[in-house]
Design an enzyme around this catalytic site. Structure first.
Site, PDB file in Angstrom:
ATOM      1  N   ARG A 188       0.842  -1.199   0.000  1.00 51.08           N
ATOM      2  CA  ARG A 188       0.000   0.000   0.000  1.00 51.08           C
ATOM      3  C   ARG A 188       0.885   1.260   0.000  1.00 51.08           C
ATOM      4  NH1 ARG A 188      -2.366  -3.676  -0.351  1.00 51.08           N
ATOM      5  NH2 ARG A 188      -2.155  -2.899  -2.448  1.00 51.08           N
ATOM      6  N   THR A 207     -17.170   8.604   1.954  1.00 55.41           N
ATOM      7  CA  THR A 207     -17.147   7.583   3.009  1.00 55.41           C
ATOM      8  C   THR A 207     -18.479   6.851   3.080  1.00 55.41           C
ATOM      9  OG1 THR A 207     -16.965   7.167   5.393  1.00 55.41           O
ATOM     10  CG2 THR A 207     -17.563   9.411   4.753  1.00 55.41           C
ATOM     11  N   HIS A 224      -7.341   7.103  11.324  1.00 51.55           N
ATOM     12  CA  HIS A 224      -6.922   5.695  11.259  1.00 51.55           C
ATOM     13  C   HIS A 224      -5.424   5.535  11.001  1.00 51.55           C
ATOM     14  CE1 HIS A 224     -11.365   4.558  10.323  1.00 51.55           C
ATOM     15  NE2 HIS A 224     -11.144   4.767  11.597  1.00 51.55           N
ATOM     16  N   GLN A 232     -10.322   9.473   7.293  1.00 51.29           N
ATOM     17  CA  GLN A 232     -10.174   8.063   7.684  1.00 51.29           C
ATOM     18  C   GLN A 232      -9.075   7.410   6.852  1.00 51.29           C
ATOM     19  OE1 GLN A 232     -14.439   6.328   8.111  1.00 51.29           O
ATOM     20  NE2 GLN A 232     -14.629   8.228   7.004  1.00 51.29           N
ATOM     21  N   ASN A 233      -8.528   8.158   5.917  1.00 50.84           N
ATOM     22  CA  ASN A 233      -7.558   7.582   4.991  1.00 50.84           C
ATOM     23  C   ASN A 233      -6.159   7.567   5.588  1.00 50.84           C
ATOM     24  OD1 ASN A 233      -9.729   7.525   3.343  1.00 50.84           O
ATOM     25  ND2 ASN A 233      -9.113   9.249   2.059  1.00 50.84           N
TER      26      ASN A 233
HETATM   27  P1  OAD Z   1     -15.434   2.613   2.114  1.00 54.41           P
HETATM   28  O1  OAD Z   1     -14.698   1.798   1.107  1.00 54.41           O
HETATM   29  O2  OAD Z   1     -16.220   1.909   3.143  1.00 54.41           O
HETATM   30  O3  OAD Z   1     -16.405   3.593   1.364  1.00 54.41           O
HETATM   31  C1  OAD Z   1     -15.977   4.365   0.271  1.00 54.41           C
HETATM   32  C2  OAD Z   1     -17.119   5.244  -0.128  1.00 54.41           C
HETATM   33  O4  OAD Z   1     -16.647   6.094  -1.162  1.00 54.41           O
HETATM   34  C3  OAD Z   1     -18.332   4.497  -0.676  1.00 54.41           C
HETATM   35  O5  OAD Z   1     -19.494   4.981  -0.033  1.00 54.41           O
HETATM   36  C4  OAD Z   1     -18.340   4.858  -2.163  1.00 54.41           C
HETATM   37  O6  OAD Z   1     -19.674   4.980  -2.675  1.00 54.41           O
HETATM   38  C5  OAD Z   1     -17.645   6.207  -2.150  1.00 54.41           C
HETATM   39  N1  OAD Z   1     -16.965   6.561  -3.393  1.00 54.41           N
HETATM   40  C6  OAD Z   1     -16.417   5.749  -4.333  1.00 54.41           C
HETATM   41  N2  OAD Z   1     -15.851   6.470  -5.323  1.00 54.41           N
HETATM   42  C7  OAD Z   1     -16.046   7.778  -5.006  1.00 54.41           C
HETATM   43  C8  OAD Z   1     -15.692   9.011  -5.621  1.00 54.41           C
HETATM   44  N3  OAD Z   1     -15.005   9.062  -6.771  1.00 54.41           N
HETATM   45  N4  OAD Z   1     -16.058  10.165  -5.004  1.00 54.41           N
HETATM   46  C9  OAD Z   1     -16.733  10.149  -3.821  1.00 54.41           C
HETATM   47  N5  OAD Z   1     -17.096   9.008  -3.201  1.00 54.41           N
HETATM   48  C10 OAD Z   1     -16.762   7.840  -3.772  1.00 54.41           C
HETATM   49  O7  OAD Z   1     -14.347   3.603   2.778  1.00 54.41           O
HETATM   50  P2  OAD Z   1     -14.418   4.409   4.142  1.00 54.41           P
HETATM   51  O8  OAD Z   1     -15.773   4.900   4.428  1.00 54.41           O
HETATM   52  O9  OAD Z   1     -13.301   5.390   4.101  1.00 54.41           O
HETATM   53  O10 OAD Z   1     -10.553   1.583   8.326  1.00 54.41           O
HETATM   54  O11 OAD Z   1     -14.040   3.259   5.155  1.00 54.41           O
HETATM   55  C11 OAD Z   1     -13.878   3.579   6.497  1.00 54.41           C
HETATM   56  C12 OAD Z   1     -12.827   2.722   7.127  1.00 54.41           C
HETATM   57  O12 OAD Z   1     -13.090   1.338   6.907  1.00 54.41           O
HETATM   58  C13 OAD Z   1     -11.441   2.893   6.554  1.00 54.41           C
HETATM   59  O13 OAD Z   1     -10.741   3.982   7.078  1.00 54.41           O
HETATM   60  C14 OAD Z   1     -10.772   1.613   6.920  1.00 54.41           C
HETATM   61  C15 OAD Z   1     -11.876   0.691   6.475  1.00 54.41           C
HETATM   62  O14 OAD Z   1     -11.829  -0.584   6.795  1.00 54.41           O
HETATM   63  C16 OAD Z   1      -9.482   0.981   8.811  1.00 54.41           C
HETATM   64  O15 OAD Z   1      -8.607   0.478   8.119  1.00 54.41           O
HETATM   65  C17 OAD Z   1      -9.454   0.998  10.317  1.00 54.41           C
END
Ligand code: OAD
Length: 232
Positions: A58, A173, A106, A88-89
């Protein structure tokens, strides 16, 4: 006049257009791995080499991607607003785009930390962590990331920032992972709220939010233009 405070809560979706994979869009697999095989304390106990290898890959990827117009637009807001980015990134694309106040809920991919003293952090600058790499106390180094089941030490600071928002932007998110997702509900009742996601999270109460069902790289530059012109 004091500047208005914009708080941005970002997730993997904001980096998707830079070529970084999100977590939940690929059959629940993250770069081919189940999350519990690479992102939990149990995975680390079971197979530290696999975990290190996963995060090393990564980290290498981080150096092949660039901030996209979404990250750049958020950084531009600082010309007229105080801006706090709560992300969260674990990538560093907000900083590389120019954002100066970024809270990594995170953790950060490009830092290693001691496994016996979590205040001991080491910049990696793209280098791998290998089995046998140790801190001064002789303990193995691990990625400075928050794994599932671990505490989120930056939550308190992030909540205090969200609670003073005049404008809240929630972008990219799924709002599935707590406690970070709870920040979307922490802004004062008077704050203006925006939610940007091509797939709006149906489980989340979007009442009071202006929902923009688009990709961040298109929607954010438009929203930022509007906010900058309002600020004069
Ligand atoms: P997710 O992968 O759960 O969600 C990503 C979101 O981004 C989804 O709702 C998609 O619809 C949206 N998305 C995709 N492409 C996009 C774009 N071009 N523009 C805007 N939105 C878009 O990711 P997170 O919500 O960040 O934690 O996940 C939260 C946490 O879960 C992460 O930080 C990580 C993960 O497991 C840990 O590693 C502790």
């Amino acid at each position: 006049m004091t500047r208005q405070h914009i708080v941005v809560l970002s997730g993997a979706g904001i980096s998707a257009e830079s070529g970084v994979k999100t977590f939940r869009d690929d059959n629940g697999l993250w770069e081919g791995h189940r999350v519990e095989d690479v992102a939990t304390p149990e995975a680390w106990q079971r197979n530290p080499e696999l975990v290190l290898d996963f995060y090393n890959q990564r980290r290498r990827q981080l150096y092949q991607v660039e901030p996209n117009p979404g990250h750049l637009a958020i950084a531009e807001l600082e010309s007229r607003y105080r801006v706090s980015v709560l992300t969260q990134n674990v990538d560093n694309l907000h900083e590389r785009a120019g954002s100066t106040e970024v809270v990594h809920l995170h953790g950060e991919l490009d830092l290693a930390r001691s496994t016996v003293d979590e205040s001991r952090l080491y910049p990696l600058k793209g280098r791998d962590i290998r089995l046998g790499d140790t801190c001064e106390l002789g303990s193995q180094l691990r990625p400075h990331v928050v794994w599932f089941g671990e505490a989120v030490p930056e939550m308190e600071r992030a909540m205090a920032l969200a609670e003073t928002a005049d404008i809240l932007i929630v972008v990219g998110t799924s709002l599935f992972v707590y406690p970070a997702a709870g920040l979307a509900s922490c802004a004062p009742a008077t704050a203006r709220r925006y939610l940007i996601n091509p797939e709006l999270p149906a489980h989340f109460d979007m009442d009071g939010f202006t929902c923009i069902q688009e990709k961040a790289g298109g929607a954010l530059p438009d929203l930022v233009k509007q906010l900058l012109s309002e600020a004069g």
